[in-house]
Design a protein around this motif. Sequence first.
Motif, PDB file in Angstrom:
ATOM      1  N   ALA A 143       0.823  -1.208   0.000  1.00  0.00           N
ATOM      2  CA  ALA A 143       0.000   0.000   0.000  1.00  0.00           C
ATOM      3  C   ALA A 143       0.857   1.258   0.000  1.00  0.00           C
ATOM      4  N   VAL A 144       1.960   1.251   0.747  1.00  0.00           N
ATOM      5  CA  VAL A 144       2.828   2.433   0.806  1.00  0.00           C
ATOM      6  C   VAL A 144       3.473   2.682  -0.551  1.00  0.00           C
ATOM      7  N   LEU A 145       3.899   1.627  -1.230  1.00  0.00           N
ATOM      8  CA  LEU A 145       4.512   1.787  -2.557  1.00  0.00           C
ATOM      9  C   LEU A 145       3.503   2.322  -3.560  1.00  0.00           C
ATOM     10  N   VAL A 146       2.284   1.781  -3.528  1.00  0.00           N
ATOM     11  CA  VAL A 146       1.239   2.272  -4.435  1.00  0.00           C
ATOM     12  C   VAL A 146       0.950   3.742  -4.158  1.00  0.00           C
ATOM     13  N   THR A 170      10.635   3.095  -5.618  1.00  0.00           N
ATOM     14  CA  THR A 170      10.459   1.637  -5.603  1.00  0.00           C
ATOM     15  C   THR A 170      11.526   0.971  -4.751  1.00  0.00           C
ATOM     16  N   LEU A 171      12.781   1.415  -4.889  1.00  0.00           N
ATOM     17  CA  LEU A 171      13.864   0.826  -4.113  1.00  0.00           C
ATOM     18  C   LEU A 171      13.683   1.082  -2.618  1.00  0.00           C
ATOM     19  N   LEU A 172      13.183   2.256  -2.261  1.00  0.00           N
ATOM     20  CA  LEU A 172      13.048   2.603  -0.845  1.00  0.00           C
ATOM     21  C   LEU A 172      11.826   1.977  -0.185  1.00  0.00           C
ATOM     22  N   THR A 220      10.650  -6.198  -8.684  1.00  0.00           N
ATOM     23  CA  THR A 220      10.034  -5.732  -9.931  1.00  0.00           C
ATOM     24  C   THR A 220      11.115  -5.661 -11.004  1.00  0.00           C
ATOM     25  N   LEU A 221      10.725  -5.258 -12.185  1.00  0.00           N
ATOM     26  CA  LEU A 221      11.708  -5.127 -13.261  1.00  0.00           C
ATOM     27  C   LEU A 221      12.802  -4.144 -12.885  1.00  0.00           C
ATOM     28  N   VAL A 222      12.417  -2.987 -12.342  1.00  0.00           N
ATOM     29  CA  VAL A 222      13.422  -1.962 -12.054  1.00  0.00           C
ATOM     30  C   VAL A 222      14.311  -2.373 -10.886  1.00  0.00           C
ATOM     31  N   THR A 223      13.757  -3.032  -9.863  1.00  0.00           N
ATOM     32  CA  THR A 223      14.600  -3.438  -8.736  1.00  0.00           C
ATOM     33  C   THR A 223      15.563  -4.553  -9.153  1.00  0.00           C
ATOM     34  N   TYR A 224      15.101  -5.436 -10.032  1.00  0.00           N
ATOM     35  CA  TYR A 224      15.998  -6.499 -10.502  1.00  0.00           C
ATOM     36  C   TYR A 224      17.123  -5.912 -11.362  1.00  0.00           C
ATOM     37  N   ILE A 225      16.752  -4.996 -12.273  1.00  0.00           N
ATOM     38  CA  ILE A 225      17.770  -4.346 -13.107  1.00  0.00           C
ATOM     39  C   ILE A 225      18.799  -3.645 -12.225  1.00  0.00           C
ATOM     40  N   TRP A 226      18.320  -2.970 -11.183  1.00  0.00           N
ATOM     41  CA  TRP A 226      19.236  -2.269 -10.294  1.00  0.00           C
ATOM     42  C   TRP A 226      20.144  -3.244  -9.557  1.00  0.00           C
ATOM     43  N   GLN A 227      19.595  -4.347  -9.141  1.00  0.00           N
ATOM     44  CA  GLN A 227      20.377  -5.336  -8.404  1.00  0.00           C
ATOM     45  C   GLN A 227      21.497  -5.911  -9.258  1.00  0.00           C
TER      46      GLN A 227
END
Length: 544
Positions: A415-418, A489-491, A499-506
């Motif tokens: 909910a916080v991310l949304v 998203t990261l925070l 997600t796609l962006v967190t995986y790409i960042w990782q």
Amino acid sequence: MSVSDRIEGVSRRLGQRSPSDVQTLVLALLAGSVAVAVLTPLLWVLNSARSVPVDRFFDILFRQTTLDIFLNTVVLVVAVTALSILIGVPLAVLTAQTDLPFRRLFTILAALPLVVPSYIGAFAFVSAFGPRGVLADALAPLGIEQLPSIYGLVGSVIVLTLFTYPYVFLTTRASLLSIDGRSVEAARTLNHTRLGAFRRVTLPQLKPGIAAGALLVALYTLSDFGTPAIMQFDVFTRIIYVRTTARQVDFASIFSILLVGLTVVILLAESRIERGGETSAYVNRGTDRPGVVRLGRWRWVAALFPLAIATLALALPPAILFTWLGRSTPELAGAAVDFQWTFAWNSVTVSALAAGVSVLAALPLSYLSARGKGRLASLPERASYVGYAVPGVVVGFGLLSVALNVTPFLYGSLAVLVFAYVVRFLPQAVGTTRSSILQVDPQLLEAARTLGKPPLVAFRKVVLPLVMPGIVAGAALVFLTSMKELAATLLLRPFGFETLVTYIWQVQEAAAYGQAAVPALVLVGISALSMLVILGRERYDVKE
């Protein structure tokens, strides 16, 4: 007068209100509640900074590292904005007012870099020009062991310019298409050269459009976290993220305030430029556009400019990603988990939720602003734009602080991310919905009311079908921008929620380029759908 008499008087006055007054009051309360909710992260950041002891506040504020970060941020914003103008304005002129070959194609290519997230571009450039990049590997057999470093200010400026200049291109080109050609021809009859007529007549009319595009570039650069982080360049967004993850709230809050202050300065500077250009603005009423400039033998030479930009911004990143598709990184095996399509589904799910909530929140804001009376009617709508102007890393820090200190039961929840996505991108839904509501004749709703339909039923059956295209467009924009949001998203993502962006960042942090290729291409492909929204709502008027 007794308390009971006062209560009775208030009740009597409320009972005398007409149904329309009551509905307006309810609508205003809903819109005000949405506006207050959107402002919550920023208000909490201000509160966090206020709670820092005065001596600690000034100690952090006047450190040399703080000054260095401030200067880095300002230099980056100024450099990217200036270069975007130097690229975007000539491209707009070439595609709108000259006989450039393949103008239709170059117009589309010049706008397309917007679909590539800048951190994907940064990832691709590091993959190509970094120490272990594709170009370095290709040149090693030739005896070239080291390339100039892509990291730092130079790399950040190059990447951000390539993927933000379309803002200036699109707004400037729209201004060019609306210029009254008679004023240009009048200047030519006064013996002005074509360049002189452009400088004296055309350029003043372009200032508002250039300023609008430059504002978007500056705000994007100021709020971007991924590119400076990948390029290892210390700006406020990168340091705020580092301090937040290290639970150094005092540093994060003070740097967030400085970053918000820079945002306000940029907004004020743009408003002054826009007001300064109002007196010289002309509106094209029909077909009187400036004549096409014949480039002669130089038309093919001029075509090399948009071709070179398109190659760097559109051809290079996918080429690098496809190159890494066929390469493995065995030395980094285990440094990052394998890609799973669940990550893409997570991105779609959370972005769809954000789009749905944004549309629901945008309806009262948009309707009150479009149909309300008085200056206060548009105040909630204007307040909703604060979250769009505030960088995502600041929104993430603010909501993270709220969740930890006020609503711990929501900490680490979806909910916080949304809600973070709604705060950031609600204006996209508000803008398209409001423009659609303004196009609906208010008498249609009144006609339905005279037939005995309750207000909500009349709105659902009469107004809602007419404004649905704007609602859908707003939802699509929120969905697609939420898919690309990195810092918030990261925070704020729940633990284990990839997600796609967190995986790409990782995987980019682990330099596992091969593992990042598929999700990056998927994200770019999904982001390309945003151009369909733009093309569906804008006309480009390009003729060969």
